[in-house]
Scaffold this motif. Structure first.
Motif, PDB file in Angstrom:
ATOM      1  N   PHE A 159     -57.527  -3.293 -10.574  1.00 49.18           N
ATOM      2  CA  PHE A 159     -56.491  -4.185 -10.065  1.00 49.18           C
ATOM      3  C   PHE A 159     -57.027  -5.286  -9.150  1.00 49.18           C
ATOM      4  CE2 PHE A 159     -53.335  -5.314  -6.871  1.00 49.18           C
ATOM      5  CZ  PHE A 159     -52.344  -5.826  -7.676  1.00 49.18           C
ATOM      6  N   ARG A 160     -57.781  -4.938  -8.133  1.00 48.40           N
ATOM      7  CA  ARG A 160     -58.266  -5.940  -7.167  1.00 48.40           C
ATOM      8  C   ARG A 160     -59.370  -6.824  -7.734  1.00 48.40           C
ATOM      9  NH1 ARG A 160     -56.717  -4.631  -1.623  1.00 48.40           N
ATOM     10  NH2 ARG A 160     -55.535  -2.689  -1.690  1.00 48.40           N
ATOM     11  N   LEU A 161     -59.989  -6.408  -8.825  1.00 47.21           N
ATOM     12  CA  LEU A 161     -61.084  -7.187  -9.416  1.00 47.21           C
ATOM     13  C   LEU A 161     -60.586  -8.268 -10.369  1.00 47.21           C
ATOM     14  CD1 LEU A 161     -63.546  -4.259 -10.212  1.00 47.21           C
ATOM     15  CD2 LEU A 161     -63.536  -5.777  -8.206  1.00 47.21           C
ATOM     16  N   LEU A 162     -59.307  -8.217 -10.729  1.00 46.29           N
ATOM     17  CA  LEU A 162     -58.755  -9.206 -11.652  1.00 46.29           C
ATOM     18  C   LEU A 162     -58.711 -10.590 -11.005  1.00 46.29           C
ATOM     19  CD1 LEU A 162     -55.815  -7.131 -13.180  1.00 46.29           C
ATOM     20  CD2 LEU A 162     -58.089  -7.547 -14.155  1.00 46.29           C
ATOM     21  N   ASP A 163     -58.874 -11.621 -11.809  1.00 46.89           N
ATOM     22  CA  ASP A 163     -58.819 -12.998 -11.329  1.00 46.89           C
ATOM     23  C   ASP A 163     -57.349 -13.427 -11.248  1.00 46.89           C
ATOM     24  OD1 ASP A 163     -58.989 -15.710 -10.807  1.00 46.89           O
ATOM     25  OD2 ASP A 163     -60.466 -16.117 -12.376  1.00 46.89           O
ATOM     26  N   TRP A 164     -56.708 -13.032 -10.159  1.00 47.85           N
ATOM     27  CA  TRP A 164     -55.270 -13.252 -10.019  1.00 47.85           C
ATOM     28  C   TRP A 164     -54.887 -14.721  -9.999  1.00 47.85           C
ATOM     29  CZ3 TRP A 164     -51.852  -9.993 -11.442  1.00 47.85           C
ATOM     30  CH2 TRP A 164     -52.191  -8.632 -11.471  1.00 47.85           C
ATOM     31  N   ASP A 165     -55.723 -15.573  -9.401  1.00 47.88           N
ATOM     32  CA  ASP A 165     -55.400 -17.005  -9.393  1.00 47.88           C
ATOM     33  C   ASP A 165     -55.255 -17.517 -10.828  1.00 47.88           C
ATOM     34  OD1 ASP A 165     -55.493 -17.078  -6.624  1.00 47.88           O
ATOM     35  OD2 ASP A 165     -57.549 -17.838  -6.544  1.00 47.88           O
ATOM     36  N   ARG A 166     -56.155 -17.118 -11.685  1.00 50.05           N
ATOM     37  CA  ARG A 166     -56.138 -17.538 -13.089  1.00 50.05           C
ATOM     38  C   ARG A 166     -54.994 -16.874 -13.858  1.00 50.05           C
ATOM     39  NH1 ARG A 166     -59.327 -20.228 -16.500  1.00 50.05           N
ATOM     40  NH2 ARG A 166     -59.668 -19.428 -18.585  1.00 50.05           N
ATOM     41  N   LEU A 167     -54.813 -15.574 -13.629  1.00 50.69           N
ATOM     42  CA  LEU A 167     -53.754 -14.851 -14.339  1.00 50.69           C
ATOM     43  C   LEU A 167     -52.373 -15.399 -14.031  1.00 50.69           C
ATOM     44  CD1 LEU A 167     -54.942 -11.150 -13.989  1.00 50.69           C
ATOM     45  CD2 LEU A 167     -54.716 -12.442 -16.104  1.00 50.69           C
ATOM     46  N   LEU A 168     -52.140 -15.742 -12.797  1.00 49.79           N
ATOM     47  CA  LEU A 168     -50.811 -16.182 -12.365  1.00 49.79           C
ATOM     48  C   LEU A 168     -50.532 -17.643 -12.639  1.00 49.79           C
ATOM     49  CD1 LEU A 168     -50.631 -14.159  -9.034  1.00 49.79           C
ATOM     50  CD2 LEU A 168     -49.361 -13.695 -11.151  1.00 49.79           C
ATOM     51  N   ASP A 169     -51.486 -18.355 -13.232  1.00 49.64           N
ATOM     52  CA  ASP A 169     -51.297 -19.762 -13.553  1.00 49.64           C
ATOM     53  C   ASP A 169     -51.170 -19.936 -15.065  1.00 49.64           C
ATOM     54  OD1 ASP A 169     -51.330 -22.492 -13.924  1.00 49.64           O
ATOM     55  OD2 ASP A 169     -53.242 -22.815 -12.885  1.00 49.64           O
ATOM     56  N   PRO A 170     -49.962 -20.162 -15.561  1.00 49.76           N
ATOM     57  CA  PRO A 170     -49.765 -20.284 -17.009  1.00 49.76           C
ATOM     58  C   PRO A 170     -50.510 -21.457 -17.644  1.00 49.76           C
ATOM     59  CG  PRO A 170     -47.682 -19.933 -15.920  1.00 49.76           C
ATOM     60  CD  PRO A 170     -48.703 -20.189 -14.840  1.00 49.76           C
ATOM     61  N   GLU A 171     -51.000 -22.368 -16.833  1.00 53.60           N
ATOM     62  CA  GLU A 171     -51.738 -23.504 -17.391  1.00 53.60           C
ATOM     63  C   GLU A 171     -53.189 -23.148 -17.713  1.00 53.60           C
ATOM     64  OE1 GLU A 171     -50.979 -27.050 -15.130  1.00 53.60           O
ATOM     65  OE2 GLU A 171     -48.840 -26.635 -15.083  1.00 53.60           O
ATOM     66  N   THR A 172     -53.608 -21.943 -17.332  1.00 44.95           N
ATOM     67  CA  THR A 172     -54.947 -21.470 -17.677  1.00 44.95           C
ATOM     68  C   THR A 172     -54.828 -20.503 -18.840  1.00 44.95           C
ATOM     69  OG1 THR A 172     -54.934 -19.509 -16.271  1.00 44.95           O
ATOM     70  CG2 THR A 172     -55.599 -21.591 -15.234  1.00 44.95           C
ATOM     71  N   GLY A 173     -55.921 -20.157 -19.415  1.00 42.63           N
ATOM     72  CA  GLY A 173     -55.921 -19.193 -20.511  1.00 42.63           C
ATOM     73  C   GLY A 173     -55.688 -17.775 -20.054  1.00 42.63           C
ATOM     74  N   GLY A 174     -55.764 -17.535 -18.756  1.00 45.20           N
ATOM     75  CA  GLY A 174     -55.562 -16.170 -18.255  1.00 45.20           C
ATOM     76  C   GLY A 174     -56.773 -15.380 -18.525  1.00 45.20           C
TER      77      GLY A 174
END
Length: 163
Positions: free
Chosen positions: A148-163
């Motif tokens: 959980f804490r290792l996930l790239d949350w900034d990227r995941l939570l931004d729909p303009e990125t590929g996640g």
């Protein structure tokens, strides 16, 4: 665009759980509420909470993942992305019509040692209902406490990125 972020906790958790507190600390604007009662009552609360909002990024953990998917199926125009953490989509409560499909991006993280939600069954259900799916099987358990804490949350939570 400003994408409202929402975290939906699991059945035995709350807005004070580990994941909720972590995300609220990192993203103070994130909507993190408590959900109790029957599934119908929880869904009514979630629907009222998100009324009038669009571009939603819903993150759901376990039973919260089930709730996020049910909301997205009922309100697809309001949701920009789903992030599902060991979602409880193998429970009988998840019984959408076979033709129910979501086109929005859906990102799933699931522990290969999850003893509550069978990974192969979850993946089959997800592939049947999500047309834009990224399924990540990780070396973890149901709570995803290592991942959980290792996930790239900034990227995941931004729909303009590929996640």
């Amino acid at each position: 665009m400003n994408y409202p972020k929402v975290f939906i906790h699991g059945l035995e958790s709350s807005s004070q759980g580990t994941k909720a507190l972590y995300l609220r600390r990192r993203y103070p604007e994130m909507i993190v509420e408590d959900f109790s009662g029957t599934l119908k009552e929880k869904m009514e609360r979630l629907t009222a909470l998100l009324a009038g909002k669009s571009g939603l990024v819903l993150t759901g953990s376990s039973y919260g993942g089930l709730m996020a998917v049910l909301f997205a199926l009922d309100h697809p125009d309001q949701v920009a992305r789903l992030i599902l953490l060991a979602p409880a989509l193998t429970l009988p409560e998840f019984d959408p019509p076979v033709e129910a499909k979501l086109e929005i991006p859906v990102i799933i993280y699931h522990g290969e040692n999850d003893e509550l939600i069978p990974g192969p069954l979850l993946k089959a259900v997800a592939e049947r209902h999500f047309l834009n799916l990224k399924f990540h099987l990780v070396a973890d358990d149901h709570s995803l406490h290592r991942t959980f804490r290792l996930l790239d949350w900034d990227r995941l939570l931004d729909p303009e990125t590929g996640g």
